[in-house]
Motif scaffolding. Structure first.
Motif, PDB file in Angstrom:
ATOM      1  N   PRO A 101      59.538  62.241 -23.481  1.00  0.00           N
ATOM      2  CA  PRO A 101      59.615  61.166 -22.500  1.00  0.00           C
ATOM      3  C   PRO A 101      59.989  59.855 -23.200  1.00  0.00           C
ATOM      4  O   PRO A 101      59.780  59.715 -24.410  1.00  0.00           O
ATOM      5  N   PHE A 102      60.543  58.938 -22.456  1.00  0.00           N
ATOM      6  CA  PHE A 102      60.874  57.604 -22.960  1.00  0.00           C
ATOM      7  C   PHE A 102      61.645  57.678 -24.288  1.00  0.00           C
ATOM      8  O   PHE A 102      61.195  57.182 -25.322  1.00  0.00           O
ATOM      9  N   PRO A 103      62.818  58.302 -24.286  1.00  0.00           N
ATOM     10  CA  PRO A 103      63.548  58.546 -25.530  1.00  0.00           C
ATOM     11  C   PRO A 103      64.050  57.282 -26.242  1.00  0.00           C
ATOM     12  O   PRO A 103      64.417  57.358 -27.405  1.00  0.00           O
ATOM     13  N   THR A 104      64.031  56.139 -25.578  1.00  0.00           N
ATOM     14  CA  THR A 104      64.492  54.909 -26.237  1.00  0.00           C
ATOM     15  C   THR A 104      63.333  54.025 -26.696  1.00  0.00           C
ATOM     16  O   THR A 104      63.561  52.922 -27.196  1.00  0.00           O
ATOM     17  N   ALA A 105      62.106  54.513 -26.556  1.00  0.00           N
ATOM     18  CA  ALA A 105      60.934  53.729 -26.970  1.00  0.00           C
ATOM     19  C   ALA A 105      60.682  53.940 -28.460  1.00  0.00           C
ATOM     20  O   ALA A 105      60.351  55.036 -28.902  1.00  0.00           O
ATOM     21  N   ARG A 106      60.845  52.867 -29.213  1.00  0.00           N
ATOM     22  CA  ARG A 106      60.587  52.930 -30.657  1.00  0.00           C
ATOM     23  C   ARG A 106      59.106  52.685 -30.922  1.00  0.00           C
ATOM     24  O   ARG A 106      58.480  51.899 -30.233  1.00  0.00           O
ATOM     25  N   ALA A 107      58.592  53.345 -31.940  1.00  0.00           N
ATOM     26  CA  ALA A 107      57.186  53.155 -32.290  1.00  0.00           C
ATOM     27  C   ALA A 107      57.014  53.215 -33.806  1.00  0.00           C
ATOM     28  O   ALA A 107      57.623  54.037 -34.474  1.00  0.00           O
ATOM     29  N   VAL A 140      50.095  57.162 -15.161  1.00  0.00           N
ATOM     30  CA  VAL A 140      51.541  57.368 -15.167  1.00  0.00           C
ATOM     31  C   VAL A 140      52.239  56.026 -14.983  1.00  0.00           C
ATOM     32  O   VAL A 140      53.175  55.689 -15.721  1.00  0.00           O
ATOM     33  N   ASP A 141      51.779  55.250 -13.997  1.00  0.00           N
ATOM     34  CA  ASP A 141      52.376  53.936 -13.757  1.00  0.00           C
ATOM     35  C   ASP A 141      52.244  53.035 -14.978  1.00  0.00           C
ATOM     36  O   ASP A 141      53.170  52.287 -15.312  1.00  0.00           O
ATOM     37  N   ALA A 142      51.103  53.106 -15.661  1.00  0.00           N
ATOM     38  CA  ALA A 142      50.904  52.290 -16.871  1.00  0.00           C
ATOM     39  C   ALA A 142      51.891  52.686 -17.965  1.00  0.00           C
ATOM     40  O   ALA A 142      52.485  51.818 -18.616  1.00  0.00           O
ATOM     41  N   TYR A 159      56.336  51.583 -21.465  1.00  0.00           N
ATOM     42  CA  TYR A 159      57.520  52.081 -22.163  1.00  0.00           C
ATOM     43  C   TYR A 159      58.815  51.945 -21.359  1.00  0.00           C
ATOM     44  O   TYR A 159      59.855  51.645 -21.922  1.00  0.00           O
ATOM     45  N   GLY A 160      58.746  52.198 -20.077  1.00  0.00           N
ATOM     46  CA  GLY A 160      59.940  52.101 -19.242  1.00  0.00           C
ATOM     47  C   GLY A 160      60.380  50.669 -19.018  1.00  0.00           C
ATOM     48  O   GLY A 160      61.562  50.333 -19.117  1.00  0.00           O
ATOM     49  N   ASP A 161      59.410  49.790 -18.713  1.00  0.00           N
ATOM     50  CA  ASP A 161      59.728  48.385 -18.447  1.00  0.00           C
ATOM     51  C   ASP A 161      59.681  47.527 -19.702  1.00  0.00           C
ATOM     52  O   ASP A 161      59.982  46.347 -19.655  1.00  0.00           O
ATOM     53  N   GLY A 162      59.226  48.105 -20.804  1.00  0.00           N
ATOM     54  CA  GLY A 162      59.217  47.372 -22.071  1.00  0.00           C
ATOM     55  C   GLY A 162      58.074  46.395 -22.248  1.00  0.00           C
ATOM     56  O   GLY A 162      58.129  45.519 -23.113  1.00  0.00           O
ATOM     57  N   VAL A 163      57.010  46.515 -21.454  1.00  0.00           N
ATOM     58  CA  VAL A 163      55.870  45.609 -21.579  1.00  0.00           C
ATOM     59  C   VAL A 163      55.183  45.793 -22.933  1.00  0.00           C
ATOM     60  O   VAL A 163      54.729  44.841 -23.550  1.00  0.00           O
ATOM     61  N   LEU A 164      55.106  47.020 -23.399  1.00  0.00           N
ATOM     62  CA  LEU A 164      54.497  47.323 -24.688  1.00  0.00           C
ATOM     63  C   LEU A 164      55.610  47.617 -25.688  1.00  0.00           C
ATOM     64  O   LEU A 164      56.393  48.542 -25.506  1.00  0.00           O
TER      65      LEU A 164
END
Length: 137
Positions: free
Chosen positions: A4-10, A83-85, A90-95
């Motif tokens: 999931p969220f393949p563009t989220a770097r960590a 799920v919304d969190a 990750y989807g909206d980039g808040v974290l």
């Protein structure tokens, strides 16, 4: 591997490094301080899968899941609020977990372990129940 969220770097941190920092903090001198802990590098999920493939000597590929696929899968196993969190983070980039902080090095006086080092230390755990089964010759 489906991710999931393949563009989220960590900047994934090794639990060993979390424990090493905790020991130093418990020994004192850190009252009232907030320490941001990270690993030494930020990676995309595809980068992590590549490291796993290399270390395990397996042909692994990363398939980034769409938001719809991610939501459907997550909805099956967790409350909607969670799920919304995740989508908010990750989807909206808040974290943004892509920042690398020097905290582990500064507190423990050693470099934090990389994802590859963690994978090498725990690679045997990815082998599955039949990894050590030998067929008779």
């Amino acid at each position: 591997m489906r991710v999931p969220f393949p563009t989220a770097r960590a900047a994934t941190i090794d639990p060993y490094d979390i424990a090493a920092v905790a020991v130093q903090v418990l020994l004192g001198g850190h009252d009232g301080q907030i320490h941001e802990l990270t690993g030494p590098e930020f990676l995309l999920p595809a980068d992590q899968v590549s490291v796993l493939a290399k270390v395990l000597g397996r042909n692994l590929h990363c398939h980034g899941m769409t938001d719809a696929e991610t939501r459907e899968e997550m909805d099956r196993t967790m409350p909607t609020e969670y799920v919304d969190a995740f989508f908010n983070f990750y989807g909206d980039g808040v974290l943004d977990e892509s920042h690398v902080h020097p905290t582990v090095r500064n507190i423990t006086r050693h470099e934090p372990r990389t994802f590859e080092q963690w994978t090498r230390a725990h690679g045997h755990e990815f082998q599955g129940p039949t990894a050590n089964v030998r067929t008779p010759s």
